[in-house]
Design a protein around this motif. Structure first.
Motif, mmCIF file in Angstrom:
data_model
loop_
_atom_site.group_PDB
_atom_site.id
_atom_site.type_symbol
_atom_site.label_atom_id
_atom_site.label_comp_id
_atom_site.label_asym_id
_atom_site.label_seq_id
_atom_site.Cartn_x
_atom_site.Cartn_y
_atom_site.Cartn_z
ATOM 1 N N SER A 128 27.867 -33.045 24.219
ATOM 2 C CA SER A 128 28.237 -34.447 24.440
ATOM 3 C C SER A 128 28.640 -34.896 23.470
ATOM 4 O O SER A 128 29.739 -35.808 23.391
ATOM 5 C CB SER A 128 27.016 -35.094 25.106
ATOM 6 O OG SER A 128 27.594 -36.569 25.172
ATOM 7 N N GLY A 140 30.302 -38.533 28.287
ATOM 8 C CA GLY A 140 29.486 -39.337 29.318
ATOM 9 C C GLY A 140 28.892 -38.318 30.457
ATOM 10 O O GLY A 140 27.697 -38.293 30.842
ATOM 11 N N ALA A 143 26.090 -35.953 28.856
ATOM 12 C CA ALA A 143 25.082 -36.801 28.518
ATOM 13 C C ALA A 143 24.344 -37.090 29.889
ATOM 14 O O ALA A 143 22.767 -36.981 29.965
ATOM 15 C CB ALA A 143 25.220 -38.225 27.822
ATOM 16 N N ALA A 144 25.004 -37.353 30.905
ATOM 17 C CA ALA A 144 24.162 -37.442 31.984
ATOM 18 C C ALA A 144 23.593 -36.353 32.585
ATOM 19 O O ALA A 144 22.385 -36.417 33.254
ATOM 20 C CB ALA A 144 25.126 -37.968 33.321
ATOM 21 N N ALA A 147 20.498 -35.767 30.874
ATOM 22 C CA ALA A 147 19.570 -36.856 30.991
ATOM 23 C C ALA A 147 18.632 -36.526 32.462
ATOM 24 O O ALA A 147 17.460 -36.592 32.503
ATOM 25 C CB ALA A 147 20.055 -38.217 31.283
ATOM 26 N N VAL A 151 15.769 -36.712 30.246
ATOM 27 C CA VAL A 151 16.026 -37.809 29.886
ATOM 28 C C VAL A 151 16.659 -38.177 28.646
ATOM 29 O O VAL A 151 17.786 -39.013 28.537
ATOM 30 C CB VAL A 151 14.640 -38.801 30.079
ATOM 31 C CG1 VAL A 151 14.758 -40.388 29.714
ATOM 32 C CG2 VAL A 151 13.997 -38.630 31.529
ATOM 33 N N ALA A 154 20.347 -38.782 27.350
ATOM 34 C CA ALA A 154 21.222 -40.107 27.467
ATOM 35 C C ALA A 154 21.237 -41.050 26.131
ATOM 36 O O ALA A 154 22.385 -41.786 26.170
ATOM 37 C CB ALA A 154 20.520 -41.070 28.552
ATOM 38 N N TRP A 170 30.136 -44.512 29.232
ATOM 39 C CA TRP A 170 28.875 -44.897 30.016
ATOM 40 C C TRP A 170 29.322 -44.926 31.611
ATOM 41 O O TRP A 170 28.327 -44.775 32.363
ATOM 42 C CB TRP A 170 28.588 -46.530 29.533
ATOM 43 C CG TRP A 170 27.977 -46.248 27.904
ATOM 44 C CD1 TRP A 170 28.216 -45.420 27.271
ATOM 45 C CD2 TRP A 170 27.316 -47.260 27.467
ATOM 46 N NE1 TRP A 170 27.331 -45.714 26.083
ATOM 47 C CE2 TRP A 170 26.978 -46.799 26.298
ATOM 48 C CE3 TRP A 170 26.868 -48.710 27.794
ATOM 49 C CZ2 TRP A 170 26.108 -47.806 25.104
ATOM 50 C CZ3 TRP A 170 26.290 -49.329 26.938
ATOM 51 C CH2 TRP A 170 25.813 -48.919 25.534
ATOM 52 N N ALA A 173 28.859 -41.580 32.645
ATOM 53 C CA ALA A 173 27.574 -40.913 32.778
ATOM 54 C C ALA A 173 27.018 -41.508 34.101
ATOM 55 O O ALA A 173 26.084 -40.861 34.680
ATOM 56 C CB ALA A 173 26.823 -41.437 31.452
ATOM 57 N N LEU A 174 27.284 -42.598 34.377
ATOM 58 C CA LEU A 174 26.326 -43.474 35.530
ATOM 59 C C LEU A 174 26.849 -42.874 36.783
ATOM 60 O O LEU A 174 26.196 -42.489 37.627
ATOM 61 C CB LEU A 174 26.731 -44.946 35.448
ATOM 62 C CG LEU A 174 25.960 -45.848 36.563
ATOM 63 C CD1 LEU A 174 24.658 -45.822 36.483
ATOM 64 C CD2 LEU A 174 26.693 -47.115 36.586
ATOM 65 N N ALA A 177 25.405 -39.290 37.118
ATOM 66 C CA ALA A 177 24.084 -39.345 37.369
ATOM 67 C C ALA A 177 23.581 -39.607 38.774
ATOM 68 O O ALA A 177 22.740 -39.236 39.627
ATOM 69 C CB ALA A 177 23.150 -40.257 36.439
#
Length: 404
Positions: A128, A140, A143-144, A147, A151, A154, A170, A173-174, A177
Motif C-alpha cells: 500500500s 487504498g 490498505a483496506a 485492515a 486492522v 489502515a 481513502w 479504501a472505504l 472494505a
C-alpha cells in the motif's frame, strides 16, 4: 529460520509452543471456516473477517499438510515483500537499505514469523505504501485488505498528501472494505463475533501496562497471571484501571496523529512512510497487548521508510532492531521468567518496552519537525529590514561620491 522451526522442541525455542499456533489453533479454525462460519463464542478468535481468507489460503496447496502449506505461503509472502522493497530501492532518490533491513531484521525474531500470519498482514501495508505515489487507489485498496485481516494496516493511509491523493486513497479504501465485509457477511455466518471477544481482553504481560504490573508484583501486589483470550494476562486488583489507562493513551496517540495531520505544512516523498511507522508505533506501545510478532509490522514499516533518502526515521529503525532482538530473548527463550515476573523477566520487558517507547517518541518528534522545518521559521535575533530604513541613495541606484 526454517531450521529453527523444525527444531523448536528445544526449551530455548519454546518447546513446540511457537509452531503449535499453526498446526493446532489455525488448523482448528480452518476446519470451522471450511463449513461456512467464523468461530463463534471462541475467546481465542479476535480477528476481523479478512483473517479467515488467510487461514483458508493453505488449501491452494493440496499436496502439503496444512502446516507445510502455511509455511510455504509465508515464505512466498516474505519474498514478495523483499522484492517490492528492492524494486522501490532502485528508483531514483531511493536506497536499498529498506530491503536490507527487512532481510536482516526478520530473522532476529527466530522462527516466529514463519508460524504467524503477520508477514501476510505486513505485506498489505508495505505494498500500500509503496504504490501510493503512482496509484493512490491501489494504495487504498491494499490498505483496506490489510485492515480486514488485522486492522492496523489502515494506518498506512494516515500520511497521504492532502487533496486528490487523500480523496482517492481513502474513498477506495472505504468502498473496498464495505464491499468485502458485505460479501463475507453473505457467505459466512458470525463474521463480527470477534468484536465481542476483542472487547474482553485485559492486560497482557508483555505490554507496557504489563511491565508496570510486573514490577508492582515484585513490590508485593497480589495479582497473578492467567492464560485467557489467547495470551497470558494479569488478573487481580487494579488491572482494569491499567487497561483503561492503556485505552486512554491510545486515544491520546490518535489525537496526536490527527493534530500532526492538521498542522503539517510540508510533505516529502517519505512523509506517508514516516507517518505510517509513527502511527503504528504509537498504537503498539499504548496497546494492551504487545506480542513478539507485532515487531514484524514495525520492521516492515521501518524498511519502507529506509527505501527513501528523505526519511526521518533512520534512528527509529535502529531502535526497532534492538527491540526486536530483545523480543526474541524474552519469547520464547525466557518466557517463563516473564510469566512469573522474576527479576530477569522484569528487566527484559523493561528494556524491550523502554526501547519501543523511546522509538515511538523519537519517531513522532522527528515526524513533527519534518513538517515544520526550521528554515521556514523567522530568526528571532535577525534585524527586521524595511525599505524606509535603507538610504535613499541605495534605493535609487545612485553612485557613491568618491572622497579624494
Amino acid at each position: 529460520m526454517l531450521w529453527l522451526l523444525t527444531h523448536d522442541q528445544y526449551a530455548l525455542l519454546g518447546r513446540d509452543g511457537v509452531a503449535r499456533e499453526v498446526w493446532k489453533l489455525y488448523f482448528h479454525w480452518y476446519g470451522v471456516l471450511r463449513h461456512g462460519a467464523f468461530p463463534s463464542g471462541d475467546q481465542l478468535w479476535q480477528y476481523p473477517p479478512g483473517a479467515g481468507a488467510v487461514l483458508l489460503s493453505p488449501a491452494v496447496l493440496p499436496g502439503l499438510t496444512y502446516f507445510q502449506a502455511f509455511v510455504v505461503l509465508t515464505l512466498l509472502t516474505d519474498a514478495v515483500i523483499a522484492l517490492v522493497l528492492t524494486r522501490a530501492g532502485t528508483r531514483p532518490g531511493h536506497t536499498l537499505l529498506g530491503a536490507a533491513l527487512w532481510t536482516a531484521g526478520l530473522p532476529l525474531l527466530l522462527h516466529i514469523p514463519l508460524a504467524r500470519y503477520d508477514v501476510q498482514v505486513t505485506a498489505f501495508a508495505v505494498v500500500s505504501l509503496l504504490t501510493m505515489s503512482h496509484s493512490p487507489r491501489a494504495a487504498g485498496a491494499f490498505a483496506a485488505l490489510g485492515a480486514l485481516v488485522k486492522v492496523w494496516p489502515a494506518l498506512a493511509l494516515i500520511g497521504t498528501p492532502r487533496g486528490r491523493t487523500t480523496r482517492q486513497a481513502w474513498t477506495t479504501a472505504l468502498v473496498t472494505a464495505v464491499t468485502l465485509l458485505a460479501l463475507m457477511a453473505t457467505l459466512f455466518r458470525h463474521p463480527f463475533d470477534f468484536l465481542r471477544q476483542q472487547g474482553g481482553r485485559g492486560v497482557q504481560i508483555e505490554s507496557l501496562g504489563g511491565t508496570v504490573l510486573m514490577f508492582a508484583r515484585r513490590a508485593g501486589w497480589p495479582g497473578r497471571t492467567r492464560y485467557q483470550y489467547g495470551a497470558v494476562e494479569f488478573v487481580g486488583p487494579h488491572v482494569h484501571q491499567v487497561a483503561f489507562c492503556s485505552l486512554a493513551l491510545t486515544g491520546v496517540a490518535f489525537a496526536l496523529m490527527l493534530l500532526w495531520r492538521l498542522r503539517n505544512r510540508r510533505w516529502t516523498p517519505a512523509t506517508p512512510y514516516d507517518a505510517a511507522l509513527s502511527a503504528v508505533l504509537l498504537f503498539t506501545v499504548t496497546s494492551r497487548v504487545i506480542s513478539p510478532q507485532y515487531m514484524i509490522w514495525l520492521i516492515g514499516l521501518a524498511a519502507v521508510c529506509l527505501t527513501s533518502r528523505h526519511t526521518t526515521q533512520r534512528p527509529v529503525a535502529l531502535l526497532l532492531l534492538a527491540a526486536t532482538a530483545v523480543s526474541a530473548v524474552e519469547y520464547p527463550a525466557y518466557y517463563e521468567e516473564v510469566i512469573n515476573s522474576t527479576w530477569t523477566g522484569c528487566v527484559l520487558m523493561l528494556v524491550r518496552n523502554g526501547l519501543l517507547t523511546i522509538a515511538a517518541v523519537v519517531s513522532l518528534v522527528r515526524l513533527w519537525r519534518s513538517g515544520h522545518p526550521l528554515a521556514e521559521r523567522p530568526e528571532p535575533d535577525a534585524p527586521s529590514w524595511k525599505p524606509d530604513r535603507i538610504p535613499a541613495l541605495f534605493r535609487t541606484g545612485g553612485e557613491l561620491p568618491l572622497n579624494r
